[in-house]
Design an enzyme around this catalytic site. Structure first.
Site, PDB file in Angstrom:
ATOM      1  N   ILE A  28       0.838  -1.206   0.000  1.00  0.00           N
ATOM      2  CA  ILE A  28       0.000   0.000   0.000  1.00  0.00           C
ATOM      3  C   ILE A  28       0.871   1.254   0.000  1.00  0.00           C
ATOM      4  CG2 ILE A  28      -1.705   1.336   1.320  1.00  0.00           C
ATOM      5  CD1 ILE A  28      -2.889  -1.330   2.310  1.00  0.00           C
ATOM      6  N   ASP A  48      10.808   2.612   6.609  1.00  0.00           N
ATOM      7  CA  ASP A  48      10.588   1.165   6.458  1.00  0.00           C
ATOM      8  C   ASP A  48      11.918   0.458   6.664  1.00  0.00           C
ATOM      9  OD1 ASP A  48       9.743  -1.508   5.478  1.00  0.00           O
ATOM     10  OD2 ASP A  48       8.037  -0.439   4.647  1.00  0.00           O
ATOM     11  N   ASN A  75      13.628   0.398  11.891  1.00  0.00           N
ATOM     12  CA  ASN A  75      12.648  -0.531  12.457  1.00  0.00           C
ATOM     13  C   ASN A  75      11.987   0.193  13.628  1.00  0.00           C
ATOM     14  OD1 ASN A  75      11.292  -2.556  13.854  1.00  0.00           O
ATOM     15  ND2 ASN A  75      12.783  -4.115  13.220  1.00  0.00           N
ATOM     16  N   THR A 138      -7.902  -3.009   9.744  1.00  0.00           N
ATOM     17  CA  THR A 138      -8.259  -4.069   8.798  1.00  0.00           C
ATOM     18  C   THR A 138      -9.742  -4.411   8.888  1.00  0.00           C
ATOM     19  OG1 THR A 138      -7.948  -6.405   8.259  1.00  0.00           O
ATOM     20  CG2 THR A 138      -7.564  -5.799  10.532  1.00  0.00           C
ATOM     21  N   TYR A 184      -4.184 -11.486  14.959  1.00  0.00           N
ATOM     22  CA  TYR A 184      -4.025 -10.253  14.170  1.00  0.00           C
ATOM     23  C   TYR A 184      -5.235  -9.335  14.355  1.00  0.00           C
ATOM     24  CZ  TYR A 184      -4.142  -7.680   9.603  1.00  0.00           C
ATOM     25  OH  TYR A 184      -4.229  -6.744   8.591  1.00  0.00           O
ATOM     26  N   TRP A 214      -7.525  -5.173  -0.503  1.00  0.00           N
ATOM     27  CA  TRP A 214      -6.963  -4.338  -1.577  1.00  0.00           C
ATOM     28  C   TRP A 214      -5.952  -5.206  -2.325  1.00  0.00           C
ATOM     29  CZ3 TRP A 214      -5.486   1.076   0.888  1.00  0.00           C
ATOM     30  CH2 TRP A 214      -6.594   1.576   1.586  1.00  0.00           C
TER      31      TRP A 214
HETATM   32  N1  LIG Z   1      -3.424  -4.985   1.577  1.00  0.00           N
HETATM   33  C1  LIG Z   1      -4.601  -5.086   2.146  1.00  0.00           C
HETATM   34  O1  LIG Z   1      -5.584  -5.391   1.507  1.00  0.00           O
HETATM   35  C2  LIG Z   1      -4.785  -4.800   3.597  1.00  0.00           C
HETATM   36  C3  LIG Z   1      -5.989  -5.200   4.144  1.00  0.00           C
HETATM   37  C4  LIG Z   1      -6.250  -4.932   5.482  1.00  0.00           C
HETATM   38  C5  LIG Z   1      -5.329  -4.243   6.231  1.00  0.00           C
HETATM   39  N2  LIG Z   1      -4.156  -3.840   5.684  1.00  0.00           N
HETATM   40  C6  LIG Z   1      -3.242  -3.113   6.558  1.00  0.00           C
HETATM   41  O2  LIG Z   1      -2.594  -2.089   5.808  1.00  0.00           O
HETATM   42  C7  LIG Z   1      -1.240  -1.962   6.213  1.00  0.00           C
HETATM   43  C8  LIG Z   1      -0.299  -2.101   5.026  1.00  0.00           C
HETATM   44  O3  LIG Z   1      -0.550  -3.329   4.366  1.00  0.00           O
HETATM   45  P1  LIG Z   1       0.267  -3.809   3.084  1.00  0.00           P
HETATM   46  O4  LIG Z   1      -0.648  -4.686   2.333  1.00  0.00           O
HETATM   47  O5  LIG Z   1       0.894  -2.658   2.413  1.00  0.00           O
HETATM   48  O6  LIG Z   1       1.366  -4.715   3.791  1.00  0.00           O
HETATM   49  P2  LIG Z   1       2.941  -4.848   3.499  1.00  0.00           P
HETATM   50  O7  LIG Z   1       3.424  -5.991   4.289  1.00  0.00           O
HETATM   51  O8  LIG Z   1       3.180  -4.852   2.034  1.00  0.00           O
HETATM   52  O9  LIG Z   1       3.520  -3.483   4.091  1.00  0.00           O
HETATM   53  C9  LIG Z   1       3.848  -3.289   5.430  1.00  0.00           C
HETATM   54  C10 LIG Z   1       5.206  -2.608   5.481  1.00  0.00           C
HETATM   55  O10 LIG Z   1       5.512  -2.309   6.849  1.00  0.00           O
HETATM   56  C11 LIG Z   1       6.886  -2.547   7.052  1.00  0.00           C
HETATM   57  N3  LIG Z   1       7.125  -2.809   8.472  1.00  0.00           N
HETATM   58  C12 LIG Z   1       6.605  -3.812   9.210  1.00  0.00           C
HETATM   59  N4  LIG Z   1       7.077  -3.752  10.469  1.00  0.00           N
HETATM   60  C13 LIG Z   1       7.919  -2.696  10.515  1.00  0.00           C
HETATM   61  C14 LIG Z   1       8.722  -2.140  11.545  1.00  0.00           C
HETATM   62  N5  LIG Z   1       8.764  -2.683  12.759  1.00  0.00           N
HETATM   63  N6  LIG Z   1       9.453  -1.040  11.270  1.00  0.00           N
HETATM   64  C15 LIG Z   1       9.440  -0.501  10.026  1.00  0.00           C
HETATM   65  N7  LIG Z   1       8.691  -0.992   9.012  1.00  0.00           N
HETATM   66  C16 LIG Z   1       7.951  -2.078   9.257  1.00  0.00           C
HETATM   67  C17 LIG Z   1       7.205  -3.766   6.193  1.00  0.00           C
HETATM   68  O11 LIG Z   1       8.589  -3.867   5.905  1.00  0.00           O
HETATM   69  C18 LIG Z   1       6.339  -3.505   4.968  1.00  0.00           C
HETATM   70  O12 LIG Z   1       7.084  -2.849   3.954  1.00  0.00           O
HETATM   71  C19 LIG Z   1      -1.043  -3.004   7.322  1.00  0.00           C
HETATM   72  O13 LIG Z   1      -1.218  -2.384   8.561  1.00  0.00           O
HETATM   73  C20 LIG Z   1      -2.150  -4.010   7.085  1.00  0.00           C
HETATM   74  O14 LIG Z   1      -2.518  -4.650   8.277  1.00  0.00           O
HETATM   75  C21 LIG Z   1      -3.859  -4.132   4.389  1.00  0.00           C
HETATM   76  O1  LIG Z   2      -6.801  -8.098   2.805  1.00  0.00           O
HETATM   77  C1  LIG Z   2      -7.536  -7.858   3.792  1.00  0.00           C
HETATM   78  O2  LIG Z   2      -8.510  -7.132   3.736  1.00  0.00           O
HETATM   79  C2  LIG Z   2      -7.207  -8.497   5.112  1.00  0.00           C
HETATM   80  O3  LIG Z   2      -7.426  -9.845   4.962  1.00  0.00           O
HETATM   81  C3  LIG Z   2      -6.385 -10.727   4.719  1.00  0.00           C
HETATM   82  O4  LIG Z   2      -6.962 -11.951   5.108  1.00  0.00           O
HETATM   83  P1  LIG Z   2      -7.592 -12.925   4.064  1.00  0.00           P
HETATM   84  O5  LIG Z   2      -8.523 -12.253   3.116  1.00  0.00           O
HETATM   85  O6  LIG Z   2      -8.157 -14.078   4.791  1.00  0.00           O
HETATM   86  O7  LIG Z   2      -6.251 -13.395   3.357  1.00  0.00           O
HETATM   87  P2  LIG Z   2      -5.890 -13.914   1.920  1.00  0.00           P
HETATM   88  O8  LIG Z   2      -4.555 -14.533   1.988  1.00  0.00           O
HETATM   89  O9  LIG Z   2      -6.071 -12.846   0.941  1.00  0.00           O
HETATM   90  O10 LIG Z   2      -6.923 -15.128   1.709  1.00  0.00           O
HETATM   91  C4  LIG Z   2      -8.230 -14.986   1.225  1.00  0.00           C
HETATM   92  C5  LIG Z   2      -8.899 -16.333   1.205  1.00  0.00           C
HETATM   93  O11 LIG Z   2      -8.258 -17.168   0.254  1.00  0.00           O
HETATM   94  C6  LIG Z   2      -7.925 -18.428   0.841  1.00  0.00           C
HETATM   95  N1  LIG Z   2      -6.694 -18.928   0.152  1.00  0.00           N
HETATM   96  C7  LIG Z   2      -5.516 -18.260   0.289  1.00  0.00           C
HETATM   97  C8  LIG Z   2      -4.390 -18.686  -0.391  1.00  0.00           C
HETATM   98  C9  LIG Z   2      -4.465 -19.827  -1.230  1.00  0.00           C
HETATM   99  O12 LIG Z   2      -3.483 -20.261  -1.886  1.00  0.00           O
HETATM  100  N2  LIG Z   2      -5.650 -20.465  -1.334  1.00  0.00           N
HETATM  101  C10 LIG Z   2      -6.768 -20.044  -0.676  1.00  0.00           C
HETATM  102  O13 LIG Z   2      -7.840 -20.695  -0.803  1.00  0.00           O
HETATM  103  C11 LIG Z   2      -7.810 -18.163   2.318  1.00  0.00           C
HETATM  104  O14 LIG Z   2      -8.026 -19.334   3.063  1.00  0.00           O
HETATM  105  C12 LIG Z   2      -8.896 -17.123   2.523  1.00  0.00           C
HETATM  106  O15 LIG Z   2     -10.138 -17.773   2.656  1.00  0.00           O
HETATM  107  C13 LIG Z   2      -5.181 -10.449   5.610  1.00  0.00           C
HETATM  108  O16 LIG Z   2      -5.453 -10.787   6.929  1.00  0.00           O
HETATM  109  C14 LIG Z   2      -4.779  -9.034   5.626  1.00  0.00           C
HETATM  110  O17 LIG Z   2      -3.886  -8.701   4.610  1.00  0.00           O
HETATM  111  C15 LIG Z   2      -5.868  -8.043   5.617  1.00  0.00           C
HETATM  112  O18 LIG Z   2      -5.999  -7.528   6.909  1.00  0.00           O
END
Ligand SMILES: NC(=O)c1ccc[n+]([C@@H]2O[C@H](COP(=O)([O-])OP(=O)(O)OC[C@H]3O[C@@H](n4cnc5c(N)ncnc54)[C@H](O)[C@@H]3O)[C@@H](O)[C@H]2O)c1
Ligand SMILES: O=C(O)[C@H]1O[C@H](OP(=O)(O)OP(=O)(O)OC[C@H]2O[C@@H](n3ccc(=O)[nH]c3=O)[C@H](O)[C@@H]2O)[C@H](O)[C@@H](O)[C@@H]1O
Length: 389
Positions: A28, A48, A75, A138, A184, A214
């Site tokens: 993101i 990061d 970190n 989330t 989580y 996303w």
């Molecule tokens: N992608 C999604 O759909 C989704 C859905 C629900 C929630 N979120 C939330 O959005 C946020 C970002 O998600 P993302 O998909 O970009 O994940 P991501 O893992 O790609 O990004 C997280 C970043 O945080 C950095 N990070 C983690 N711990 C750290 C630390 N201690 N110090 C410095 N940097 C650190 C990681 O290196 C990574 O680059 C998270 O909080 C996640 O829980 C994402």
């Molecule tokens: O993206 C989000 O909004 C949130 O949900 C995700 O959780 P989840 O959707 O369960 O994670 P995914 O790995 O995207 O899995 C989606 C579904 O696909 C299934 N899955 C996953 C991987 C695979 O190879 N096969 C499969 O059937 C999982 O069991 C789950 O039911 C993660 O927890 C987070 O990144 C975030 O907070």
């Protein structure tokens, strides 16, 4: 680049600000940095431990936004620079987290520390220095739907009141403690409550974002190529990896869980509105998702298979999917959200935002990116050495 004439939703000119973005090197964060550099005058202090996904924004020095983005490798668990960086900025956005489900039941301590304990100083420094915070939570905080507890044949299961997830109405329903999957969601819920309390008791300006699946380019990693061979990323990258390697896609417990997927670029538009409209976003919790893009995981696998065949020109397997138990795939302690439909009323009212991209279209652009980025590397990694006579 942005002209001086940019205005917010109320017609007021938008002043350039400095943003401290923690976790800027992730999926993101990389898209948000791209948007801020290309379309706004804001400055970003990008924090990061990694910067591979934003390298294209940091180098070379001649990039038009070079003086507006600064990477700090740190970190947040143990770096004394954190508070001064938050102080230097007008707004802090916290994205840092462990957020891959494969970790929740296998590394529950790291998951809880990352999503709760490590976020506490960020909240405290924002509150103590009167800085605004946008915190990434989330949709998993909703856990399971109320409807999932009804009998399978109950007509109430069709009633949106039993499954649509609403920020100010829906309860948070998690499984038992031994189902460590919920480590989580529970940590994220507690940090939300802490932020909300800082707002209520100390007047901290905050916005909480609840992303609903996303997806798009640069999400997670492809095991064995730009991440560990044994690593298990989120579903988009798992299925992309299977398609790139011509393996069947693994459906956990038959792939019956439902999700709504949103294109990262649509979601980033919503975040930019939050950044630039503090009066409308402060004190709010926002669902950000696309309720029109609902599928079961099995349907997602079928659609990805069809789209990948189109963009790669390679025929799909005769048997494109295979069922696997959650215990075999994720280990003991896994559990799942059954269904995730976001209520969009609040974000619609406050920010006038709606998602645009259909699931087919977002998969087409994302899988085109995956194929271009990884197909050659996978071919090389899997090529057998020529037989010696
Ligand atoms: N992608 C999604 O759909 C989704 C859905 C629900 C929630 N979120 C939330 O959005 C946020 C970002 O998600 P993302 O998909 O970009 O994940 P991501 O893992 O790609 O990004 C997280 C970043 O945080 C950095 N990070 C983690 N711990 C750290 C630390 N201690 N110090 C410095 N940097 C650190 C990681 O290196 C990574 O680059 C998270 O909080 C996640 O829980 C994402
Ligand atoms: O993206 C989000 O909004 C949130 O949900 C995700 O959780 P989840 O959707 O369960 O994670 P995914 O790995 O995207 O899995 C989606 C579904 O696909 C299934 N899955 C996953 C991987 C695979 O190879 N096969 C499969 O059937 C999982 O069991 C789950 O039911 C993660 O927890 C987070 O990144 C975030 O907070």
């Amino acid at each position: 680049m942005a002209s001086e004439k940019r205005v917010d939703l109320d017609g007021n000119p938008i002043k350039p600000i400095t943003i401290c973005m923690i976790g800027a090197g992730g999926f993101i964060g990389s898209h948000l940095c791209e948007k801020l550099m290309a379309e706004t005058p804001h400055k970003v202090l990008a924090l990061d431990v990694y910067n591979d996904k934003i390298k294209h924004l940091l180098e070379p020095d001649s990039l038009p936004w070079a003086d507006r983005i600064q990477f700090h490798r740190l970190n947040i668990k143990n770096d004394s620079r954190l508070e001064s960086l938050i102080r230097m900025a007008d707004l802090t956005i916290n994205l840092a987290a462990i957020c891959t489900p494969a970790d929740y039941n296998t590394r529950p301590l790291d998951t809880i520390y990352s999503n709760f304990i490590d976020a506490i100083p960020v909240v405290k420094y924002c509150s103590g220095n009167n800085k605004r915070l946008i915190h990434f939570s989330t949709c998993e905080v909703y856990g399971k739907t109320i409807g999932s507890f009804l009998p399978k044949d109950s007509p109430l299961r069709q009633d949106p009141a039993y499954f649509v997830l609403s920020e100010n109405l829906s309860p948070c329903i998690f499984g038992p403690i031994e189902k460590q999957r919920w480590s989580y969601a529970c940590a994220k819920q507690l940090i939300e409550r802490l932020i909300y309390a800082e707002g209520a008791e100390n007047g901290m300006d905050f916005t909480i974002v609840r992303p609903f699946n996303w997806i798009g380019p640069r999400m997670d990693f492809i095991p064995g190529i730009d991440g560990p061979s044994e690593g298990v990323p989120r579903v988009l990258a798992c299925f992309s990896n299977n398609l790139l390697r011509h393996e069947p896609l693994k459906l956990v417990d038959g792939g019956q869980s439902q999700r709504t997927f949103i294109y990262i670029k649509d979601a980033i538009e919503a975040v930019l509105l939050m950044i630039e409209n503090p009066a409308r976003a402060n004190g709010q919790i926002f669902n950000v998702g696309n309720p029109n893009n609902e599928v079961t995981v099995k349907q997602l696998a079928e659609m990805m298979t069809e789209v990948y065949a189109k963009v790669s020109g390679e025929p799909s397997l005769e048997k494109p999917t295979i069922d696997i138990s959650s215990e075999e795939f994720y280990g003991v302690g896994y559990d799942d959200s059954d269904k995730r439909i976001p209520d969009m009323t609040i974000i619609n009212k406050q920010l006038g935002w709606n998602p645009k991209t259909s699931l087919w279209d977002l998969l087409e652009s994302t899988l085109t990116y995956q194929h271009r980025t990884y197909a050659e590397a996978i071919k090389q990694a899997t090529a057998k050495p020529a037989a010696t006579s």
